[in-house]
Scaffold this active site. Structure first.
Site, PDB file in Angstrom:
ATOM      1  N   CYS A 133      58.745  16.394  16.954  1.00 43.74           N
ATOM      2  CA  CYS A 133      57.608  15.783  16.261  1.00 43.74           C
ATOM      3  C   CYS A 133      57.275  14.418  16.841  1.00 43.74           C
ATOM      4  O   CYS A 133      57.919  13.413  16.511  1.00 43.74           O
ATOM      5  CB  CYS A 133      57.936  15.668  14.780  1.00 43.74           C
ATOM      6  SG  CYS A 133      56.636  14.845  13.846  1.00 43.74           S
ATOM      7  N   CYS A 136      56.294  11.780  14.299  1.00 41.12           N
ATOM      8  CA  CYS A 136      57.411  11.255  13.502  1.00 41.12           C
ATOM      9  C   CYS A 136      58.261  10.297  14.335  1.00 41.12           C
ATOM     10  O   CYS A 136      58.694   9.258  13.851  1.00 41.12           O
ATOM     11  CB  CYS A 136      58.332  12.377  13.026  1.00 41.12           C
ATOM     12  SG  CYS A 136      57.506  13.823  12.393  1.00 41.12           S
ATOM     13  N   ASP A 137      58.519  10.646  15.578  1.00 35.06           N
ATOM     14  CA  ASP A 137      59.558   9.943  16.342  1.00 35.06           C
ATOM     15  C   ASP A 137      59.042   9.154  17.543  1.00 35.06           C
ATOM     16  O   ASP A 137      59.807   8.432  18.182  1.00 35.06           O
ATOM     17  CB  ASP A 137      60.597  10.967  16.851  1.00 35.06           C
ATOM     18  CG  ASP A 137      61.276  11.682  15.699  1.00 35.06           C
ATOM     19  OD1 ASP A 137      61.397  11.068  14.623  1.00 35.06           O
ATOM     20  OD2 ASP A 137      61.656  12.857  15.864  1.00 35.06           O
TER      21      ASP A 137
END
Ligand code: NDP
Length: 317
Positions: A133, A136-137
């Site tokens: 992701c 997300c990261d």
């Protein structure tokens, strides 16, 4: 007992919820404890959902769908289904909390899960340099060297997004041409931070506490080399999430839930399926939303034909 329980909260689940709720059937939506909103929660700009000419952020779109469903009386539970009992007239849905909810009809809209490379250390290094992701990261990889695996739209989207943070983004693809749409390909090709590594598979992950690099195997001549990396984003597609219905509903050879023709009717009466969990081909937010509509209408039709005594047991009657 409810008339309808919807399992899943992506575009299919929430669109089904909007329709079922507008039919005054007050559905319960089991939205998941960690993945509520589905895959679009991990996306940035959604540019191809009709009605948003400027684009909309994936999480905003899902928030709006949820609000729209709730406005008409859907109840959204942030919990996970652990067990589905679908065989009788009355379906039972057991949640992680231990509660069991009953309904006359169930719509399964559980979507799909990120595909893994299936190589050693993948799980161990997940969250330690290996990710599925970018939104997300990506933030953790400022000024780093990273790679994205895959040749589809997801890989192009992730790679392009990650150039906001990383100094260098390799796209590692097992073939010499991409499956991604032309607009996404062009965007990646025109980005000076992105370098394509063709005909190459990631065959090993190096690193003890965090990823330090990968082994790359050339898919044409079999040669192997190492590449130092701080991060690896895996974007190689998804598999339908059917673990709750294995041995309960018929599946297709592709692993999706089998439905009759263009309907959402599964192999069991009163059980309907929608979205990515039935679709190995198109898998767009808007096709999932359309599929959720089909499931809602099929469920309403099914309920309308049930005996009055059974319907009388459900809320709202
Ligand atoms: P796709 O199935 O389209 O692409 C998966 C890619 O990963 C392919 O290039 C495939 O290679 C490769 N791959 C699959 N398995 C492996 C493996 N084991 N090892 C290495 N490579 C592998 O999945 P996507 O997630 O990219 O897209 C799914 C759907 O979502 C598509 O319909 C896409 O259009 C859509 N989408 C749309 C977006 C947008 O419009 N903004 C953004 C993201 C997705 P090969 O080509 O060799 O098969």
């Amino acid at each position: 007992m409810r008339q309808v329980i919807i399992v899943g909260s992506g575009p299919a689940g929430y669109t089904a919820a909007i329709y079922v709720a507008r039919a005054n059937l007050a559905p319960l939506v089991v939205a998941s404890s960690v993945e509520a909103g589905g895959e679009l929660m991990n996306t940035t700009d959604v540019e191809n959902f009709p009605g948003f000419p400027e684009g909309i952020m994936g999480p905003d779109l899902m928030q709006r769908m949820q609000e729209q469903a709730e406005r008409f009386g859907a109840e959204v539970l942030l919990d996970d289904v652990t067990e589905l009992d679908l065989s009788g007239d009355i379906k039972r849905v057991t949640l992680g909390s231990g509660e069991t909810h009953e309904a006359l009809a169930v719509i399964v809209a559980t979507g799909s899960a990120y595909r893994k490379l299936g190589i050693e250390n993948e799980d161990r290094l997940s969250g330690h340099g290996v990710s599925w992701c970018a939104t997300c990261d990506g933030f953790f990889f400022r000024q780093k060297t990273i790679a994205v695996v895959g040749g589809g739209d997801s890989a192009m989207e992730e790679a392009t997004f990650l150039t906001r943070f990383a100094d260098k983004v390799y796209v590692i693809h097992r073939k010499d041409s991409l499956r991604a749409s032309k607009i996404m390909q062009d965007r990646a090709h025109n980005d000076p931070k992105i370098e394509f590594v063709w005909n190459t598979a990631v065959t090993a992950l190096h690193g003890e506490t965090a990823l330090t690099g990968v082994a790359l195997t050339n898919t044409v001549d079999g040669s192997v080399r190492d590449l130092d990396l701080d991060g690896l984003f895996i974007a190689i597609g998804n598999d339908p999430r059917t673990h709750l219905v294995h041995n309960k509903l018929d599946l297709t050879p592709e692993g999706t839930i089998a439905v009759k023709g263009r309907s959402s009717l599964t192999s069991l009466p009163g059980v309907f399926a929608a979205g990515d969990v039935i679709d190995p081909t198109y898998r767009q937010a808007v096709t999932a939303a359309g599929s959720g509509t089909v499931a809602a209408l099929d469920a309403e039709h099914y309920l309308a034909a049930l005996p009055a005594e059974l319907l009388a047991q459900a809320v709202p009657a």
